[in-house]
Design a protein around this motif. Structure first.
Motif, PDB file in Angstrom:
ATOM      1  N   PHE A   1      11.516  -7.967 -14.312  1.00 29.64           N
ATOM      2  CA  PHE A   1      10.822  -6.701 -14.549  1.00 29.64           C
ATOM      3  C   PHE A   1      10.815  -6.334 -16.023  1.00 29.64           C
ATOM      4  O   PHE A   1      10.609  -5.176 -16.389  1.00 29.64           O
ATOM      5  CB  PHE A   1      11.496  -5.572 -13.743  1.00 29.64           C
ATOM      6  CG  PHE A   1      11.346  -5.728 -12.264  1.00 29.64           C
ATOM      7  CD1 PHE A   1      10.279  -5.152 -11.592  1.00 29.64           C
ATOM      8  CD2 PHE A   1      12.264  -6.462 -11.534  1.00 29.64           C
ATOM      9  CE1 PHE A   1      10.138  -5.293 -10.220  1.00 29.64           C
ATOM     10  CE2 PHE A   1      12.138  -6.616 -10.166  1.00 29.64           C
ATOM     11  CZ  PHE A   1      11.069  -6.035  -9.498  1.00 29.64           C
TER      12      PHE A   1
ATOM     13  N   GLU B   1       2.144   1.135  -6.285  1.00 29.09           N
ATOM     14  CA  GLU B   1       1.909   0.489  -4.991  1.00 29.09           C
ATOM     15  C   GLU B   1       2.779  -0.756  -4.821  1.00 29.09           C
ATOM     16  O   GLU B   1       3.271  -1.025  -3.718  1.00 29.09           O
ATOM     17  CB  GLU B   1       0.424   0.133  -4.854  1.00 29.09           C
ATOM     18  CG  GLU B   1      -0.487   1.358  -4.731  1.00 29.09           C
ATOM     19  CD  GLU B   1      -1.946   0.960  -4.543  1.00 29.09           C
ATOM     20  OE1 GLU B   1      -2.203  -0.266  -4.382  1.00 29.09           O
ATOM     21  OE2 GLU B   1      -2.809   1.843  -4.560  1.00 29.09           O
ATOM     22  N   GLU B   2       2.958  -1.496  -5.904  1.00 28.05           N
ATOM     23  CA  GLU B   2       3.778  -2.704  -5.813  1.00 28.05           C
ATOM     24  C   GLU B   2       5.214  -2.364  -5.411  1.00 28.05           C
ATOM     25  O   GLU B   2       5.856  -3.093  -4.650  1.00 28.05           O
ATOM     26  CB  GLU B   2       3.789  -3.448  -7.150  1.00 28.05           C
ATOM     27  CG  GLU B   2       2.444  -4.017  -7.587  1.00 28.05           C
ATOM     28  CD  GLU B   2       1.539  -2.954  -8.203  1.00 28.05           C
ATOM     29  OE1 GLU B   2       2.001  -1.784  -8.372  1.00 28.05           O
ATOM     30  OE2 GLU B   2       0.371  -3.281  -8.512  1.00 28.05           O
ATOM     31  N   MET B   3       5.718  -1.241  -5.912  1.00 25.88           N
ATOM     32  CA  MET B   3       7.073  -0.830  -5.568  1.00 25.88           C
ATOM     33  C   MET B   3       7.153  -0.386  -4.112  1.00 25.88           C
ATOM     34  O   MET B   3       8.133  -0.674  -3.408  1.00 25.88           O
ATOM     35  CB  MET B   3       7.526   0.296  -6.500  1.00 25.88           C
ATOM     36  CG  MET B   3       8.971   0.737  -6.277  1.00 25.88           C
ATOM     37  SD  MET B   3       9.491   2.021  -7.443  1.00 25.88           S
ATOM     38  CE  MET B   3       9.621   1.067  -8.948  1.00 25.88           C
TER      39      MET B   3
ATOM     40  N   LYS C   1       5.360  -1.502  -1.728  1.00 29.33           N
ATOM     41  CA  LYS C   1       5.336  -2.708  -0.892  1.00 29.33           C
ATOM     42  C   LYS C   1       6.723  -3.325  -0.778  1.00 29.33           C
ATOM     43  O   LYS C   1       7.092  -3.835   0.281  1.00 29.33           O
ATOM     44  CB  LYS C   1       4.346  -3.727  -1.480  1.00 29.33           C
ATOM     45  CG  LYS C   1       2.885  -3.325  -1.331  1.00 29.33           C
ATOM     46  CD  LYS C   1       1.970  -4.363  -1.981  1.00 29.33           C
ATOM     47  CE  LYS C   1       0.505  -3.951  -1.865  1.00 29.33           C
ATOM     48  NZ  LYS C   1      -0.395  -4.930  -2.536  1.00 29.33           N
ATOM     49  N   ARG C   2       7.472  -3.268  -1.875  1.00 30.74           N
ATOM     50  CA  ARG C   2       8.833  -3.814  -1.847  1.00 30.74           C
ATOM     51  C   ARG C   2       9.789  -2.894  -1.110  1.00 30.74           C
ATOM     52  O   ARG C   2      10.741  -3.346  -0.465  1.00 30.74           O
ATOM     53  CB  ARG C   2       9.352  -4.030  -3.288  1.00 30.74           C
ATOM     54  CG  ARG C   2       8.607  -5.083  -4.085  1.00 30.74           C
ATOM     55  CD  ARG C   2       9.386  -5.455  -5.352  1.00 30.74           C
ATOM     56  NE  ARG C   2       9.700  -4.304  -6.186  1.00 30.74           N
ATOM     57  CZ  ARG C   2       8.911  -3.830  -7.149  1.00 30.74           C
ATOM     58  NH1 ARG C   2       7.748  -4.426  -7.407  1.00 30.74           N
ATOM     59  NH2 ARG C   2       9.268  -2.777  -7.875  1.00 30.74           N
ATOM     60  N   GLU C   3       9.534  -1.604  -1.232  1.00 32.49           N
ATOM     61  CA  GLU C   3      10.408  -0.612  -0.609  1.00 32.49           C
ATOM     62  C   GLU C   3       9.562   0.395   0.166  1.00 32.49           C
ATOM     63  O   GLU C   3       9.228   1.474  -0.325  1.00 32.49           O
ATOM     64  CB  GLU C   3      11.231   0.102  -1.687  1.00 32.49           C
ATOM     65  CG  GLU C   3      12.074  -0.825  -2.557  1.00 32.49           C
ATOM     66  CD  GLU C   3      12.819  -0.083  -3.652  1.00 32.49           C
ATOM     67  OE1 GLU C   3      13.563   0.856  -3.320  1.00 32.49           O
ATOM     68  OE2 GLU C   3      12.631  -0.438  -4.831  1.00 32.49           O
ATOM     69  N   PRO C   4       9.200   0.058   1.403  1.00 32.78           N
ATOM     70  CA  PRO C   4       8.290   0.899   2.209  1.00 32.78           C
ATOM     71  C   PRO C   4       8.752   2.339   2.376  1.00 32.78           C
ATOM     72  O   PRO C   4       7.922   3.244   2.572  1.00 32.78           O
ATOM     73  CB  PRO C   4       8.246   0.171   3.557  1.00 32.78           C
ATOM     74  CG  PRO C   4       8.556  -1.245   3.223  1.00 32.78           C
ATOM     75  CD  PRO C   4       9.549  -1.193   2.110  1.00 32.78           C
TER      76      PRO C   4
ATOM     77  N   SER D   1      13.320  -1.015 -12.978  1.00 29.42           N
ATOM     78  CA  SER D   1      12.123  -1.774 -12.595  1.00 29.42           C
ATOM     79  C   SER D   1      11.180  -1.924 -13.782  1.00 29.42           C
ATOM     80  O   SER D   1       9.958  -1.953 -13.614  1.00 29.42           O
ATOM     81  CB  SER D   1      11.420  -1.073 -11.432  1.00 29.42           C
ATOM     82  OG  SER D   1      12.236  -1.085 -10.279  1.00 29.42           O
TER      83      SER D   1
END
Length: 240
Positions: free
Chosen positions: A133, A154-156, A158-161, A214
């Motif tokens: 990161f 959005e990417e985060m 996806k990693r952490e719903p 991150s």
């Protein structure tokens, strides 16, 4: 002259005068030796200076991290020893060709420098992005916010719903002490686009000097407030 005559002469007025004169001269000589050395008048002053230096040396360092009770969300003081001393905010000599106002992040040392006039910079300890990161390059600080709303990318999500509740569609996470952006945020743009990286505050003091984020550059809340008040929108930022 025998011993008897000598003892008798001690009562003679002229003999007594001689003895008194000799004694007086000896007393004056001793007084002259005891009178004070040429540098003695300086000694009280030197002692005062020495005591002053000792008092200054014994004084505690100025408290850089007191409780900030006038903030929208009051911030606790940082206890002594909680933040390693090498990461305390301080002005340092700094040789650079970059113009004053530039922010330089040295990822190798976990320091952020805000360049000043006269060959100095204000230095802050920072926490950085963990492996995978990292970000580096030249950009600019487009704008800044006090007690910002946090919207996870959005990417985060996806990693952490679980972070979906703080999505842009849901209005983001409101300001507060638990907000990941802390008390202030400075937004980094490159080529006119939001990099999604920020300079921001954190209550997680343990993370300063470590690669845990991150990708953002984090400072303790006290330091991001101090930096926020000095950085102008449009300032250059270099992460190296």
């Amino acid at each position: 002259m025998d011993d008897t005559n000598f003892e008798t002469d001690a009562g003679n007025p002229s003999r007594r005068a001689f003895i008194l004169t000799a004694t007086s001269l000896a007393a004056l000589t001793l007084a002259g030796c005891a009178r004070r050395a040429p540098d003695e008048p300086r000694r009280p002053r030197l002692r005062r200076l020495r005591r002053l230096r000792e008092r200054i040396a014994a004084r505690p360092e100025p408290n850089l991290y007191p409780a900030l009770l006038n903030e929208q969300f009051p911030i606790d003081a940082i206890p002594p020893g909680k933040l390693p001393k090498k990461f305390h905010r301080q002005r340092v000599p700094f040789d650079t060709a970059e113009k004053p106002g530039t922010v330089i992040v040295d990822t190798g040392s976990f320091y952020l420098y805000h360049v000043e006039d006269g060959g100095t910079a204000m230095r802050y300890g920072v926490g950085l992005g963990r492996q995978g990161f990292e970000w580096s390059g030249r950009a600019r600080i487009a704008w800044k916010r006090a007690w910002p709303t946090w919207t996870p990318p959005e990417e985060m999500i996806k990693r952490e719903p679980d972070l979906a509740k703080w999505s842009a569609e849901n209005g983001g996470m409101p300001p507060g002490l638990d907000n990941p952006l802390g008390a202030r945020a400075l937004y980094i743009f490159q080529d006119g686009k939001d990099t999604l990286y920020r300079l921001h505050g954190t209550p997680e003091i343990f993370s300063i000097g470590k690669a845990v984020s991150s990708g953002c550059v984090r400072l303790v809340n006290h330091d991001i407030i101090h930096l926020y008040d000095r950085v102008r929108p449009g300032s250059a930022i270099i992460v190296r």
